[in-house]
Design an enzyme around this catalytic site. Structure first.
Site, PDB file in Angstrom:
ATOM      1  N   GLN A  70     -10.092  41.999  20.174  1.00 45.19           N
ATOM      2  CA  GLN A  70      -9.931  41.723  21.609  1.00 45.19           C
ATOM      3  C   GLN A  70      -9.254  42.892  22.334  1.00 45.19           C
ATOM      4  OE1 GLN A  70     -11.104  39.490  23.686  1.00 45.19           O
ATOM      5  NE2 GLN A  70     -12.283  38.531  22.055  1.00 45.19           N
ATOM      6  N   SER A  71      -9.645  44.108  21.995  1.00 46.88           N
ATOM      7  CA  SER A  71      -9.066  45.282  22.643  1.00 46.88           C
ATOM      8  C   SER A  71      -9.536  45.408  24.089  1.00 46.88           C
ATOM      9  CB  SER A  71      -9.482  46.529  21.864  1.00 46.88           C
ATOM     10  OG  SER A  71      -9.260  47.692  22.640  1.00 46.88           O
ATOM     11  N   ASN A  72      -8.561  45.582  24.979  1.00 48.75           N
ATOM     12  CA  ASN A  72      -8.894  45.879  26.373  1.00 48.75           C
ATOM     13  C   ASN A  72      -9.327  47.332  26.537  1.00 48.75           C
ATOM     14  OD1 ASN A  72      -7.945  43.280  27.505  1.00 48.75           O
ATOM     15  ND2 ASN A  72      -5.976  43.986  26.696  1.00 48.75           N
TER      16      ASN A  72
END
Ligand SMILES: *Cc1c(COP(=O)(O)O)cnc(C)c1O
Length: 327
Positions: A70-72
């Site tokens: 879930q890396s921005n």
């Protein structure tokens, strides 16, 4: 001068949180970097201005980047790559054990897919050098096929271009307001924390910059911030003004670990939403706002202080965490 691609419409708003200010007995302002940049925004937009500046200078046609599922950062890098006519290859690392289908496919993953990023995976979670080596192997393949890749590194030991984005943010904030007594920010890779601190010291500010640990404990994070500010001196000589005492980290909301929400973070999300109608994200800003609440509670942020809370974004991840947030 290091080359920069303008991605963020600046200045982002700096708004007073009226209700929280009176509830907490401080002057609380929120720097709305959740509004910075494309595709739901966030702090990585400022960091990417410098990475893309370098990539464009090298004539890159493909961006490679690695991060948590879930890396921005990878979501934003993919969007900016597309906006520059480049391909994006994003590598997702298994950093958070035992997560749901939503974690693996919604939120940032969904957005990266919709943007058209090529998604590859990396089976380990705490192996920054290994994750970068895998990206370099992929970059070599691309080069052999005549492409021009640019790798955005995760591991230490590379010029901290991203931190320059937060040197800029420090200047921007000081142009919007009188200085604050405290700045509070999430401290992960450390680019944001180190850049903001160096930018403030470079401008002569003596404000306390409090980094809330989201990735590793205070004992490991403080020397990491020191290493980033030391490397930053090559790009921003005034970073030399940062002393060891300037590096303040707190890990009281880190548990149960990276990418996992504990009670302090959860309470912080509820408090911000109820008082100001603003969302925080479960991975970063819930834990950084928890630091504001805990330090006001303990008196380490005294009543009457002027406090700038940097909202670094991350809101796309809310949809990937809906199961954690609704039980
Ligand atoms: C990455 C991230 C952070 C932490 O920033 P670093 O520069 O890696 O320390 C904070 N907030 C959000 C929303 C992020 O995506």
């Amino acid at each position: 001068m290091t080359r920069k691609l303008e991605i963020v419409a600046t200045p982002t708003p700096l708004v007073k949180a009226e209700r929280l200010s009176s509830e907490l007995g401080i002057g609380l302002y929120i720097k709305r970097d959740d509004l910075a940049g494309p595709t739901f925004g966030g702090n990585k937009s400022r960091q990417l201005e410098y990475y893309f500046g370098a990539a464009l200078a090298e004539g890159a046609d493909t961006i490679l980047i690695t991060g948590a599922v879930q890396s921005n950062f990878v979501r934003l890098a993919a969007a900016v790559a597309r906006s520059q006519g480049m391909q994006a290859i994003v590598q997702l690392e298994d950093r958070v054990p035992g997560k749901s289908t939503a974690y693996r496919s919604s939120g940032n993953v969904l957005l990266a897919r919709l943007i058209g990023a090529e998604i590859i995976t990396y089976a380990h979670g705490e192996d920054e050098e290994g994750a970068d080596a895998a990206l370099h192997a992929k970059a070599d393949e691309l080069r052999a096929r005549g492409r021009t890749p640019y790798v955005i590194h995760l591991s230490e030991g590379h010029p901290p271009l991203g931190a320059l984005g937060y040197v800029d943010a420090a200047t921007e904030i000081l142009g919007q307001s009188d200085d604050f007594d405290f700045y509070v920010v999430a401290s992960g890779s450390g680019s944001t924390h180190a850049g903001l601190l160096a930018g403030l010291r470079g401008a002569g500010s003596k404000a306390k910059v409090l980094g809330s640990c989201v990735r590793r404990d205070a004992k490991a994070q403080a020397p990491r911030i020191r290493r980033v500010t030391d490397r930053l001196v090559q790009l921003f000589p005034k970073a030399e003004a940062v002393t060891d005492d300037d590096i303040v980290v707190w890990d009281g909301a880190l548990a149960p670990g990276y990418g996992r929400l504990g009670p302090a973070g959860r309470a912080a999300m509820g408090r911000m939403a109820a008082a100001e109608g603003l969302h925080l994200d479960p991975v970063y800003t819930a834990k950084s706002f928890a630091a504001v609440l805990a330090h006001v509670d303990s008196g380490d942020i005294p009543k009457g202080s002027r406090v700038c809370f940097v909202h670094t974004g991350g809101l796309a991840a809310l949809f990937a965490y809906h199961e954690d947030l609704t039980v």
